[in-house]
Motif scaffolding. Structure first.
Motif, PDB file in Angstrom:
ATOM      1  N   SER A  74      16.614  25.467 -64.088  1.00 61.32           N
ATOM      2  CA  SER A  74      16.828  24.068 -64.888  1.00 61.32           C
ATOM      3  C   SER A  74      16.179  22.961 -64.139  1.00 61.32           C
ATOM      4  O   SER A  74      16.474  21.835 -64.461  1.00 61.32           O
ATOM      5  N   GLY A  75      15.803  23.251 -62.750  1.00 65.62           N
ATOM      6  CA  GLY A  75      15.213  22.014 -61.790  1.00 65.62           C
ATOM      7  C   GLY A  75      16.228  21.012 -61.634  1.00 65.62           C
ATOM      8  O   GLY A  75      17.368  21.470 -61.278  1.00 65.62           O
ATOM      9  N   ARG A  76      16.147  19.941 -61.612  1.00 68.59           N
ATOM     10  CA  ARG A  76      16.877  18.828 -61.537  1.00 68.59           C
ATOM     11  C   ARG A  76      17.536  18.021 -62.820  1.00 68.59           C
ATOM     12  O   ARG A  76      17.818  17.129 -62.646  1.00 68.59           O
ATOM     13  N   THR A  77      17.508  18.802 -63.907  1.00 64.14           N
ATOM     14  CA  THR A  77      17.687  18.222 -64.993  1.00 64.14           C
ATOM     15  C   THR A  77      19.321  18.063 -65.165  1.00 64.14           C
ATOM     16  O   THR A  77      19.921  17.120 -65.909  1.00 64.14           O
ATOM     17  N   HIS A  78      20.190  18.660 -64.340  1.00 65.59           N
ATOM     18  CA  HIS A  78      21.745  18.634 -64.219  1.00 65.59           C
ATOM     19  C   HIS A  78      21.990  17.692 -62.966  1.00 65.59           C
ATOM     20  O   HIS A  78      21.363  17.659 -62.122  1.00 65.59           O
ATOM     21  N   GLY A  79      23.175  17.110 -63.044  1.00 65.69           N
ATOM     22  CA  GLY A  79      23.742  16.462 -62.077  1.00 65.69           C
ATOM     23  C   GLY A  79      23.221  15.045 -61.919  1.00 65.69           C
ATOM     24  O   GLY A  79      22.277  14.463 -62.389  1.00 65.69           O
ATOM     25  N   ALA A  80      23.697  14.341 -60.900  1.00 60.23           N
ATOM     26  CA  ALA A  80      23.079  12.999 -60.231  1.00 60.23           C
ATOM     27  C   ALA A  80      21.800  13.256 -59.588  1.00 60.23           C
ATOM     28  O   ALA A  80      21.669  13.950 -58.780  1.00 60.23           O
ATOM     29  N   LYS A  81      20.868  12.129 -60.251  1.00 65.34           N
ATOM     30  CA  LYS A  81      19.443  12.373 -59.675  1.00 65.34           C
ATOM     31  C   LYS A  81      19.473  11.816 -58.358  1.00 65.34           C
ATOM     32  O   LYS A  81      18.424  12.181 -57.526  1.00 65.34           O
ATOM     33  N   HIS A  82      20.159  10.892 -57.921  1.00 64.77           N
ATOM     34  CA  HIS A  82      19.865  10.239 -56.568  1.00 64.77           C
ATOM     35  C   HIS A  82      20.992  10.636 -55.454  1.00 64.77           C
ATOM     36  O   HIS A  82      21.380   9.792 -54.518  1.00 64.77           O
ATOM     37  N   SER A  83      21.913  11.406 -55.675  1.00 64.71           N
ATOM     38  CA  SER A  83      23.007  11.631 -54.694  1.00 64.71           C
ATOM     39  C   SER A  83      22.495  12.254 -53.240  1.00 64.71           C
ATOM     40  O   SER A  83      21.280  12.743 -53.146  1.00 64.71           O
ATOM     41  N   GLU A  84      23.322  11.970 -52.533  1.00 68.54           N
ATOM     42  CA  GLU A  84      22.575  12.568 -50.949  1.00 68.54           C
ATOM     43  C   GLU A  84      23.293  13.777 -50.748  1.00 68.54           C
ATOM     44  O   GLU A  84      23.071  14.605 -50.158  1.00 68.54           O
ATOM     45  N   PHE A  85      24.100  14.293 -51.766  1.00 75.03           N
ATOM     46  CA  PHE A  85      24.483  15.855 -51.787  1.00 75.03           C
ATOM     47  C   PHE A  85      23.812  16.607 -53.220  1.00 75.03           C
ATOM     48  O   PHE A  85      23.801  16.083 -54.082  1.00 75.03           O
ATOM     49  N   VAL A  86      23.240  17.766 -52.603  1.00 72.09           N
ATOM     50  CA  VAL A  86      22.292  18.310 -53.600  1.00 72.09           C
ATOM     51  C   VAL A  86      22.477  19.876 -53.406  1.00 72.09           C
ATOM     52  O   VAL A  86      22.526  20.438 -52.346  1.00 72.09           O
ATOM     53  N   TRP A  87      23.133  20.529 -54.563  1.00 68.09           N
ATOM     54  CA  TRP A  87      23.557  22.048 -54.720  1.00 68.09           C
ATOM     55  C   TRP A  87      22.230  22.794 -55.067  1.00 68.09           C
ATOM     56  O   TRP A  87      21.402  22.396 -55.916  1.00 68.09           O
ATOM     57  N   ILE A  88      21.729  23.479 -54.229  1.00 72.78           N
ATOM     58  CA  ILE A  88      20.471  24.277 -54.304  1.00 72.78           C
ATOM     59  C   ILE A  88      20.869  25.781 -54.753  1.00 72.78           C
ATOM     60  O   ILE A  88      21.511  26.528 -53.859  1.00 72.78           O
ATOM     61  N   ILE A  89      20.333  25.912 -55.967  1.00 75.45           N
ATOM     62  CA  ILE A  89      21.175  27.440 -56.616  1.00 75.45           C
ATOM     63  C   ILE A  89      19.730  28.167 -56.944  1.00 75.45           C
ATOM     64  O   ILE A  89      18.833  27.866 -57.687  1.00 75.45           O
ATOM     65  N   ASP A  90      20.013  29.623 -56.837  1.00 75.21           N
ATOM     66  CA  ASP A  90      19.232  30.628 -57.357  1.00 75.21           C
ATOM     67  C   ASP A  90      20.504  31.417 -57.875  1.00 75.21           C
ATOM     68  O   ASP A  90      21.140  32.229 -57.389  1.00 75.21           O
ATOM     69  N   PRO A  91      20.667  31.449 -59.299  1.00 71.63           N
ATOM     70  CA  PRO A  91      21.372  32.237 -59.824  1.00 71.63           C
ATOM     71  C   PRO A  91      21.348  33.692 -59.897  1.00 71.63           C
ATOM     72  O   PRO A  91      22.576  34.204 -59.612  1.00 71.63           O
ATOM     73  N   LEU A  92      20.245  34.121 -60.103  1.00 70.22           N
ATOM     74  CA  LEU A  92      20.127  35.698 -59.680  1.00 70.22           C
ATOM     75  C   LEU A  92      18.601  35.983 -59.113  1.00 70.22           C
ATOM     76  O   LEU A  92      17.450  35.899 -59.351  1.00 70.22           O
ATOM     77  N   ASP A  93      18.967  36.207 -57.748  1.00 67.83           N
ATOM     78  CA  ASP A  93      17.736  36.520 -56.753  1.00 67.83           C
ATOM     79  C   ASP A  93      17.610  37.968 -56.824  1.00 67.83           C
ATOM     80  O   ASP A  93      18.466  38.646 -56.434  1.00 67.83           O
ATOM     81  N   GLY A  94      16.676  38.427 -57.228  1.00 71.92           N
ATOM     82  CA  GLY A  94      16.239  39.900 -57.531  1.00 71.92           C
ATOM     83  C   GLY A  94      16.214  40.273 -58.905  1.00 71.92           C
ATOM     84  O   GLY A  94      16.650  41.501 -59.306  1.00 71.92           O
ATOM     85  N   THR A  95      15.885  39.383 -60.087  1.00 69.97           N
ATOM     86  CA  THR A  95      15.898  39.682 -61.335  1.00 69.97           C
ATOM     87  C   THR A  95      14.889  41.021 -61.455  1.00 69.97           C
ATOM     88  O   THR A  95      15.590  41.776 -62.416  1.00 69.97           O
ATOM     89  N   THR A  96      14.005  41.129 -60.929  1.00 68.87           N
ATOM     90  CA  THR A  96      13.072  42.364 -61.322  1.00 68.87           C
ATOM     91  C   THR A  96      13.941  43.775 -61.062  1.00 68.87           C
ATOM     92  O   THR A  96      14.052  44.789 -61.841  1.00 68.87           O
TER      93      THR A  96
END
Length: 310
Positions: A74-96
């Motif tokens: 979903s990229g950056r469509t959720h959460g605050a756009k200009h926060s100093e805190f950013v959660w970086i998420i890979d929900p399922l690494d290794g989908t294949t």
């Protein structure tokens, strides 16, 4: 594991990762029922990816609604756009791997503050392995402190890697570096989930790791876990600016240095003065940056899909 001693933000990330892992575990029992879409050739996304990402974002923003989100689907469509805190998420690494029932996949969650990763969780639901780290407080697997390996010779080293698989990846370039590293080390492994690969470096199972084409969510959490376990991580020229460069090398300090020496000629980093130099009279192949010339300002060669700075 005494979660009461963990940083509150890390505790929330662990809760989110375990919730995502539970979704993966349930879905793995009936893979035939999975709906699979293709983002691009060999690049798959399933309803499980989306469900995992949804529960992770819901959990994180439920606790920290003013934080930003950078997530694979979903990229950056959720959460605050200009926060100093950013959660970086890979929900399922290794989908294949997941859709084939090959049990090497995980969820990866990192929290960056002003672009510096402060909290990291990588959860492997098939083994119930929880890798986590807080900046300055060490890296752990479940309740065991992690340290990188002590091997010093490439001839003794087990190295992890990832094969390029997307359209536009430079296969010939990769095969050349693969051949060089393969002839120097004791063995190369490619399980297929970069976040876990980095955790294996932190745990000392690998002595080093390298891959091209990775995105920030593939490596953000693993990068902190490696460094908190005493390892080094950078781009192919050994510099710390790797999150958006789509190339990464990690390892214990001795093996890392030797991998950087081998991989520097294959780096995508282009020096400022070379960018501004007059064009050659005849068309020529791009020239790799020699190891001796990697000092000074660098510019990242942007490619489609690169994200803005965190």
């Amino acid at each position: 594991m005494q979660q009461t001693s963990l940083h509150p933000m890390l505790n929330v990330a662990i809760k989110a990762a375990r919730a995502a892992g539970a979704i993966m575990s349930r879905a793995s029992l009936d893979l035939e029922a999975l709906r699979i879409n293709t983002k691009s050739p060999n690049d798959f996304v399933t309803e499980v990816d989306h469900a995992c990402e949804g529960v992770i974002i819901e959990t994180l923003l439920g606790a920290y609604p003013d934080h930003g989100i950078l997530a694979e689907e979903s990229g950056r469509t959720h959460g605050a756009k200009h926060s100093e805190f950013v959660w970086i998420i890979d929900p399922l690494d290794g989908t294949t791997n997941f859709i084939h029932g090959f049990p090497v996949y995980c969820t990866s969650i990192a929290l960056a503050h002003r672009g510096v990763v402060q909290q990291a969780v990588v959860y492997d639901p098939t083994r119930n392995d929880l890798f986590y780290a807080t900046k300055g407080r060490g890296a752990f697997l479940n309740d065991r402190r992690l340290r990188v390996s002590k091997r010093t010779r490439m001839s003794d080293a087990l190295i992890g890697t990832g094969f390029p698989f997307r359209r536009g990846d430079n296969f010939k370039r990769y095969l050349k570096m693969f051949e060089e590293v393969m002839q120097q080390c004791a063995g190369l492994r490619r399980p297929g989930a970069a976040a876990l690969d980095l955790c294996y470096v932190a745990a000392g199972s690998y002595d080093g790791f390298f891959e091209t084409g990775l995105q920030p969510w593939d490596i953000a959490a693993g990068s902190l876990i490696v460094s908190e376990a005493g390892g080094l991580i950078g781009n192919f020229t050994g510099e710390a600016d790797y999150l958006h460069q789509r190339e990464v090398v990690a390892g214990n300090p001795k093996i890392y240095a030797q991998l950087v020496q081998t991989l520097t000629p294959y780096s995508r980093v282009i020096k400022e003065d070379e960018l501004n130099a007059p064009a050659p009279a005849a068309p020529a192949e791009p020239v790799a940056v020699p190891a001796a010339k990697k000092r000074g300002p660098v510019r990242i060669k942007k490619t489609e899909g690169d994200d803005a700075p965190l």
